[in-house]
Design a protein around this motif. Structure first.
Motif, PDB file in Angstrom:
ATOM      1  N   ALA A   1      -2.796   4.679  -8.544  1.00  0.00           N
ATOM      2  CA  ALA A   1      -1.894   4.036  -7.587  1.00  0.00           C
ATOM      3  C   ALA A   1      -2.148   4.557  -6.171  1.00  0.00           C
ATOM      4  CB  ALA A   1      -0.446   4.275  -7.990  1.00  0.00           C
ATOM      5  N   ILE A   2      -2.301   5.882  -6.053  1.00  0.00           N
ATOM      6  CA  ILE A   2      -2.560   6.483  -4.742  1.00  0.00           C
ATOM      7  C   ILE A   2      -3.892   5.973  -4.180  1.00  0.00           C
ATOM      8  CG2 ILE A   2      -3.032   8.642  -3.518  1.00  0.00           C
ATOM      9  CD1 ILE A   2      -1.173  10.031  -5.534  1.00  0.00           C
ATOM     10  N   SER A   3      -4.934   6.001  -5.001  1.00  0.00           N
ATOM     11  CA  SER A   3      -6.265   5.563  -4.548  1.00  0.00           C
ATOM     12  C   SER A   3      -6.256   4.085  -4.160  1.00  0.00           C
ATOM     13  CB  SER A   3      -7.297   5.805  -5.654  1.00  0.00           C
ATOM     14  OG  SER A   3      -7.381   7.173  -5.976  1.00  0.00           O
ATOM     15  N   THR A   4      -5.551   3.256  -4.936  1.00  0.00           N
ATOM     16  CA  THR A   4      -5.476   1.826  -4.632  1.00  0.00           C
ATOM     17  C   THR A   4      -4.763   1.599  -3.305  1.00  0.00           C
ATOM     18  OG1 THR A   4      -5.423   1.280  -6.993  1.00  0.00           O
ATOM     19  CG2 THR A   4      -4.682  -0.421  -5.453  1.00  0.00           C
ATOM     20  N   GLY A   5      -3.639   2.317  -3.104  1.00  0.00           N
ATOM     21  CA  GLY A   5      -2.898   2.189  -1.857  1.00  0.00           C
ATOM     22  C   GLY A   5      -3.727   2.578  -0.650  1.00  0.00           C
TER      23      GLY A   5
ATOM     24  N   ALA B   1       0.823  -1.207   0.000  1.00  0.00           N
ATOM     25  CA  ALA B   1       0.000   0.000   0.000  1.00  0.00           C
ATOM     26  C   ALA B   1       0.859   1.260   0.000  1.00  0.00           C
ATOM     27  CB  ALA B   1      -0.932   0.001   1.212  1.00  0.00           C
ATOM     28  N   VAL B   2       1.863   1.296   0.865  1.00  0.00           N
ATOM     29  CA  VAL B   2       2.715   2.490   0.959  1.00  0.00           C
ATOM     30  C   VAL B   2       3.528   2.673  -0.321  1.00  0.00           C
ATOM     31  CG1 VAL B   2       4.570   3.615   2.248  1.00  0.00           C
ATOM     32  CG2 VAL B   2       2.832   2.320   3.470  1.00  0.00           C
ATOM     33  N   ALA B   3       3.993   1.562  -0.911  1.00  0.00           N
ATOM     34  CA  ALA B   3       4.741   1.643  -2.165  1.00  0.00           C
ATOM     35  C   ALA B   3       3.874   2.222  -3.285  1.00  0.00           C
ATOM     36  CB  ALA B   3       5.262   0.264  -2.557  1.00  0.00           C
ATOM     37  N   LEU B   4       2.606   1.814  -3.346  1.00  0.00           N
ATOM     38  CA  LEU B   4       1.683   2.346  -4.357  1.00  0.00           C
ATOM     39  C   LEU B   4       1.454   3.845  -4.157  1.00  0.00           C
ATOM     40  CD1 LEU B   4      -0.959  -0.546  -4.420  1.00  0.00           C
ATOM     41  CD2 LEU B   4       0.471   0.175  -6.347  1.00  0.00           C
ATOM     42  N   ILE B   5       1.244   4.244  -2.905  1.00  0.00           N
ATOM     43  CA  ILE B   5       1.010   5.666  -2.613  1.00  0.00           C
ATOM     44  C   ILE B   5       2.255   6.491  -2.960  1.00  0.00           C
ATOM     45  CG2 ILE B   5       0.564   7.328  -0.756  1.00  0.00           C
ATOM     46  CD1 ILE B   5      -1.045   5.088   0.643  1.00  0.00           C
ATOM     47  N   PHE B   6       3.421   5.966  -2.604  1.00  0.00           N
ATOM     48  CA  PHE B   6       4.677   6.672  -2.893  1.00  0.00           C
ATOM     49  C   PHE B   6       4.875   6.846  -4.399  1.00  0.00           C
ATOM     50  CE2 PHE B   6       9.192   6.633  -3.932  1.00  0.00           C
ATOM     51  CZ  PHE B   6       9.668   7.686  -3.150  1.00  0.00           C
TER      52      PHE B   6
END
Length: 231
Positions: A187-191, A102-107
């Protein structure tokens, strides 16, 4: 998940995000639209503010748009450093894979949009009534840190008209889903969605916390047993 795997995921998302944006900027004029399916369009728009096109200056009229844009970009950069620290720290502490994913996707998503904000104003000419030029000789459409974020994915799944009795917007047309976004936004929304839906997997209780809970349960059982014996 190891740091290498997280890094690979971030690189793949950044490549997909930036390649799609570079293609749109060099092949579409601003507001151009292609209907791929009735429910999916490629629509080129640029976002110079926060989510939903909101600007800081909308809330603080004494701040110029240029200053507000710079402030927003700098805030995004600071936020990305914070998210990056969170990611590395989570990996080092061997946190759950769910949290690291999750954090990797948001980053990755945040970094993808920051690239637009920081560099696109310098490396592209504007897209108004023309296709933008990459690395224009006469210079870009804005200075460093003042670029616009490129959006292109639109899913008008359903269109209709609000009922007349609906407050404020009765009789007006609407579309679901109206916002236009990009791969970085996805990516942000998925994370964030992963953190919300799989919260317990992302933040499992530590062994120490579980031991404390077990001790508390044992104490409660002993209290109940003592009370029954006294009765």
């Amino acid at each position: 998940m190891s740091l290498k795997k997280a890094f690979l995921l971030i690189i793949l998302i950044l490549l997909a995000d930036q390649i799609s944006k570079l293609y749109i900027k060099t092949h579409f004029e601003l507001r151009d639209r292609i209907e791929v399916f009735e429910w999916f369009h490629i629509a080129f728009v640029e976002n110079d503010g926060m989510a939903w096109g909101t600007k800081i200056s909308d809330f603080a009229s004494f701040i110029s748009d240029k200053t507000a844009k710079l402030s927003l970009t700098l805030f995004r950069i600071v936020a990305v450093f914070g998210i990056g620290y969170w990611l590395v720290s989570s990996i080092q502490k061997k946190a759950s894979k769910t949290l690291i994913w999750a954090v990797a996707l948001i980053f990755a998503g945040a970094l993808g949009n920051i690239i637009d904000s920081v560099f696109y104003g310098v490396i592209f000419s504007d897209s108004i009534n023309k296709v933008a030029t990459f690395l224009p000789v006469e210079g870009g459409y804005a200075s460093l840190f003042h670029g616009n974020v490129v959006d292109m994915l639109h899913f008008p799944i359903y269109s209709g008209i609000y009922p007349e009795w609906f407050p404020f917007v009765g009789g007006k047309s609407f579309s679901f889903f109206e916002p236009v976004f990009n791969i970085a936004d996805m990516a942000i929304s998925t994370g964030i969605g992963i953190l919300i839906v799989f919260n317990k997997k992302a933040f499992p209780k530590s062994s120490d916390e579980l031991e404390i809970l077990d001790v508390e349960k044992e104490v409660e059982k002993e209290k109940d047993t003592t009370q029954l014996e006294n009765v």
